[in-house]
Design a protein around this motif. Structure first.
Motif, PDB file in Angstrom:
ATOM      1  N   CYS A  85      -6.679   5.953  -8.824  1.00  0.00           N
ATOM      2  CA  CYS A  85      -5.128   5.861  -8.142  1.00  0.00           C
ATOM      3  C   CYS A  85      -5.431   5.944  -6.647  1.00  0.00           C
ATOM      4  O   CYS A  85      -6.033   6.870  -5.951  1.00  0.00           O
ATOM      5  CB  CYS A  85      -4.275   7.088  -8.663  1.00  0.00           C
ATOM      6  N   VAL A  86      -4.682   4.961  -5.942  1.00  0.00           N
ATOM      7  CA  VAL A  86      -4.493   4.888  -4.534  1.00  0.00           C
ATOM      8  C   VAL A  86      -3.099   4.879  -4.135  1.00  0.00           C
ATOM      9  O   VAL A  86      -2.340   3.869  -4.561  1.00  0.00           O
ATOM     10  CB  VAL A  86      -5.159   3.678  -4.119  1.00  0.00           C
ATOM     11  N   PRO A  87      -2.592   5.904  -3.452  1.00  0.00           N
ATOM     12  CA  PRO A  87      -1.321   5.996  -3.037  1.00  0.00           C
ATOM     13  C   PRO A  87      -0.684   4.788  -2.160  1.00  0.00           C
ATOM     14  O   PRO A  87      -1.424   4.301  -1.178  1.00  0.00           O
ATOM     15  CB  PRO A  87      -0.931   7.255  -2.473  1.00  0.00           C
ATOM     16  N   THR A 134      -0.282   3.503  -6.447  1.00  0.00           N
ATOM     17  CA  THR A 134       0.760   4.479  -7.055  1.00  0.00           C
ATOM     18  C   THR A 134       1.769   4.877  -5.813  1.00  0.00           C
ATOM     19  O   THR A 134       1.690   4.272  -4.940  1.00  0.00           O
ATOM     20  CB  THR A 134       0.324   5.951  -7.278  1.00  0.00           C
ATOM     21  N   LYS A 135       3.117   5.438  -6.380  1.00  0.00           N
ATOM     22  CA  LYS A 135       4.090   5.704  -5.477  1.00  0.00           C
ATOM     23  C   LYS A 135       4.816   4.541  -4.873  1.00  0.00           C
ATOM     24  O   LYS A 135       5.339   4.791  -3.614  1.00  0.00           O
ATOM     25  CB  LYS A 135       3.596   6.779  -4.526  1.00  0.00           C
ATOM     26  N   THR A 136       4.803   3.548  -5.414  1.00  0.00           N
ATOM     27  CA  THR A 136       5.588   2.246  -4.945  1.00  0.00           C
ATOM     28  C   THR A 136       7.029   2.433  -4.584  1.00  0.00           C
ATOM     29  O   THR A 136       7.450   1.618  -3.779  1.00  0.00           O
ATOM     30  CB  THR A 136       5.170   1.284  -5.889  1.00  0.00           C
ATOM     31  N   ASP A 137       7.593   3.712  -5.346  1.00  0.00           N
ATOM     32  CA  ASP A 137       9.058   4.097  -5.089  1.00  0.00           C
ATOM     33  C   ASP A 137       9.230   4.448  -3.573  1.00  0.00           C
ATOM     34  O   ASP A 137      10.511   4.156  -3.193  1.00  0.00           O
ATOM     35  CB  ASP A 137       9.564   4.655  -6.290  1.00  0.00           C
ATOM     36  N   ILE A 138       8.240   4.961  -3.138  1.00  0.00           N
ATOM     37  CA  ILE A 138       8.631   5.462  -1.428  1.00  0.00           C
ATOM     38  C   ILE A 138       7.780   4.590  -0.512  1.00  0.00           C
ATOM     39  O   ILE A 138       7.635   5.105   0.624  1.00  0.00           O
ATOM     40  CB  ILE A 138       8.087   6.864  -1.451  1.00  0.00           C
ATOM     41  N   ALA A 139       7.362   3.165  -1.128  1.00  0.00           N
ATOM     42  CA  ALA A 139       6.716   2.567   0.066  1.00  0.00           C
ATOM     43  C   ALA A 139       7.366   1.170   0.316  1.00  0.00           C
ATOM     44  O   ALA A 139       7.983   0.783  -0.915  1.00  0.00           O
ATOM     45  CB  ALA A 139       5.353   2.359  -0.334  1.00  0.00           C
ATOM     46  N   SER A 140       7.619   0.520   1.519  1.00  0.00           N
ATOM     47  CA  SER A 140       7.862  -0.926   1.649  1.00  0.00           C
ATOM     48  C   SER A 140       7.137  -1.785   0.784  1.00  0.00           C
ATOM     49  O   SER A 140       6.081  -1.808   0.484  1.00  0.00           O
ATOM     50  CB  SER A 140       7.928  -1.341   3.005  1.00  0.00           C
ATOM     51  N   GLU A 164       0.113  -5.001   1.519  1.00  0.00           N
ATOM     52  CA  GLU A 164      -1.099  -4.507   2.153  1.00  0.00           C
ATOM     53  C   GLU A 164      -1.996  -3.563   1.483  1.00  0.00           C
ATOM     54  O   GLU A 164      -3.338  -3.718   1.428  1.00  0.00           O
ATOM     55  CB  GLU A 164      -0.689  -3.925   3.494  1.00  0.00           C
ATOM     56  N   GLN A 165      -1.415  -2.634   0.510  1.00  0.00           N
ATOM     57  CA  GLN A 165      -2.377  -1.750   0.008  1.00  0.00           C
ATOM     58  C   GLN A 165      -3.100  -2.664  -1.423  1.00  0.00           C
ATOM     59  O   GLN A 165      -3.894  -2.159  -1.634  1.00  0.00           O
ATOM     60  CB  GLN A 165      -1.296  -0.507  -0.507  1.00  0.00           C
ATOM     61  N   VAL A 218       2.224   0.615  -9.314  1.00  0.00           N
ATOM     62  CA  VAL A 218       2.796   1.102 -10.323  1.00  0.00           C
ATOM     63  C   VAL A 218       3.995   2.303  -9.687  1.00  0.00           C
ATOM     64  O   VAL A 218       3.406   2.961  -8.709  1.00  0.00           O
ATOM     65  CB  VAL A 218       2.097   1.951 -11.587  1.00  0.00           C
ATOM     66  N   SER A 219       5.086   2.526 -10.202  1.00  0.00           N
ATOM     67  CA  SER A 219       5.792   3.929  -9.788  1.00  0.00           C
ATOM     68  C   SER A 219       5.818   4.679 -11.055  1.00  0.00           C
ATOM     69  O   SER A 219       6.874   4.267 -12.050  1.00  0.00           O
ATOM     70  CB  SER A 219       7.247   3.254  -9.395  1.00  0.00           C
ATOM     71  N   ALA A 220       5.340   5.797 -11.126  1.00  0.00           N
ATOM     72  CA  ALA A 220       5.240   6.770 -12.262  1.00  0.00           C
ATOM     73  C   ALA A 220       6.796   7.373 -12.034  1.00  0.00           C
ATOM     74  O   ALA A 220       7.331   7.520 -13.235  1.00  0.00           O
ATOM     75  CB  ALA A 220       4.372   7.763 -12.255  1.00  0.00           C
ATOM     76  N   VAL A 221       7.301   7.758 -11.023  1.00  0.00           N
ATOM     77  CA  VAL A 221       8.733   8.381 -10.887  1.00  0.00           C
ATOM     78  C   VAL A 221       9.761   7.313 -11.251  1.00  0.00           C
ATOM     79  O   VAL A 221      10.543   7.947 -12.220  1.00  0.00           O
ATOM     80  CB  VAL A 221       8.888   8.833  -9.458  1.00  0.00           C
ATOM     81  N   GLY A 222       9.640   6.180 -11.013  1.00  0.00           N
ATOM     82  CA  GLY A 222      10.756   5.322 -11.407  1.00  0.00           C
ATOM     83  C   GLY A 222      10.347   4.377 -12.427  1.00  0.00           C
ATOM     84  O   GLY A 222      11.336   3.748 -13.230  1.00  0.00           O
TER      85      GLY A 222
END
Length: 306
Positions: free
Chosen positions: A97-99, A127-133, A139-140, A157-161
């Motif tokens: 997992c890489v945020p 991870t955490k694609t819901d809080i990144a542009s 780029e990630q 992936v967005s686990a939250v979304g």
């Protein structure tokens, strides 16, 4: 046994690794469909390898959510790293997992070097694609490809979304060996109840306290008393006594709060999760105890279950 028209059933173990606070536990909970590990924005929240079980018609994924791999500063940190390495030697697939919201750094490179010795296929999950542009995610993804050149897959992936969680499940099942289910369908974790109760208290405490307390906090369940619930026919009433262990006298008042307000709030929050877990009314008694420098004492670590 599958017929020629059916795809063979697959099952196996998948380890989630990443630096502390990379979204591993949130992803585990999203894949399983319920809470099997505690989630906090504090690093080092996960201290044991938690097994969550994902049941799908095509296969069964046994997820092992490991503590964050890091350069240890204490005996506890070393033992947490040992948990990760022991886990990696015995799984079928590794999810790294890489945020998406933080640049790839030295911690990610450290883990990538550890993974070079792993024989299992590696899936890198951004991870955490819901809080990144979208630009940051792109780029990630490129950085993830460079980080693990031999990755079987790289997936945002967005686990939250819930974005791409099902796609990830399908990819993981496809990488597992053929085999029957390893756990019965009704089971979603192999964590024992006592440890789950302790983790609910620790999660509530992590949300309520600041400063250096989170790293110095451990929870033990001292006693569980079950009896018939006088207010609910056929119901159960559970009395739970637990200790919150800190390392220094100065940390004790931080957990207690003025007039015991913080410890009461911790108990109220934890009790809600406990009643859901146990399906019973719960009375929770919490006490704070100083266990000096337990993170570097082998005997104290053993006593606390690490």
């Amino acid at each position: 046994m599958s017929t020629p028209d059916q795809r063979p059933h697959r099952s196996g173990f998948v380890a989630l690794v990443g630096r502390p606070n990379a979204g591993k536990t949130t992803l585990t909970n999203a894949l399983v469909g319920e809470k099997v590990g505690i989630v906090s924005n504090r690093p080092q929240t996960t201290r044991h390898a938690i097994r969550g079980v994902v049941h799908r018609p095509a296969g069964q994924i046994v997820l092992v959510d490991t503590p964050g791999l890091h350069k240890p500063k204490s005996l506890l940190g070393k033992r947490l790293n040992d948990v990760v390495r022991d886990t990696l030697s015995d799984v079928d697939v590794v999810v790294f997992c890489v945020p998406a919201d933080q640049p790839v750094g030295a911690g990610d490179a450290f883990i990538a070097r550890q993974l070079r010795e792993v024989r299992a296929p590696i899936v890198v999950v951004v991870t955490k694609t819901d809080i990144a542009s979208k630009k940051a995610i792109a780029e990630q993804l490129m950085a993830a490809h460079r980080l693990v050149e031999n990755a079987a897959e790289v997936v945002p992936v967005s686990a939250v979304g819930g974005d791409q969680v099902t796609l990830l499940e399908d990819l993981l099942i496809g990488l597992l060996p053929e085999g029957p289910p390893l756990y019965p369908e009704e089971q979603t974790t192999d964590e024992d109840v006592e440890r789950q109760l302790a983790e609910l208290i620790r999660e509530a405490a992590l949300e309520k306290v600041r400063q250096e307390v989170p790293h110095s906090l451990a929870v033990t369940i001292e006693e569980i008393i079950r009896r018939p619930d006088t207010k609910r026919p056929d119901g159960e009433f559970v009395e739970i006594h637990a200790l919150l262990h800190v390392e220094r006298d100065s940390q004790k008042p931080m957990l207690l709060g003025k007039g015991g307000q913080i410890i009461k709030a911790i108990g109220s929050e934890a009790r809600v999760g406990m009643e859901t877990l146990l399906g019973a009314r719960v009375h929770l008694e919490l006490h704070v105890k100083v266990l000096g420098e337990w993170q570097d004492d082998p005997k104290k670590l053993n006593r606390l279950g690490y």
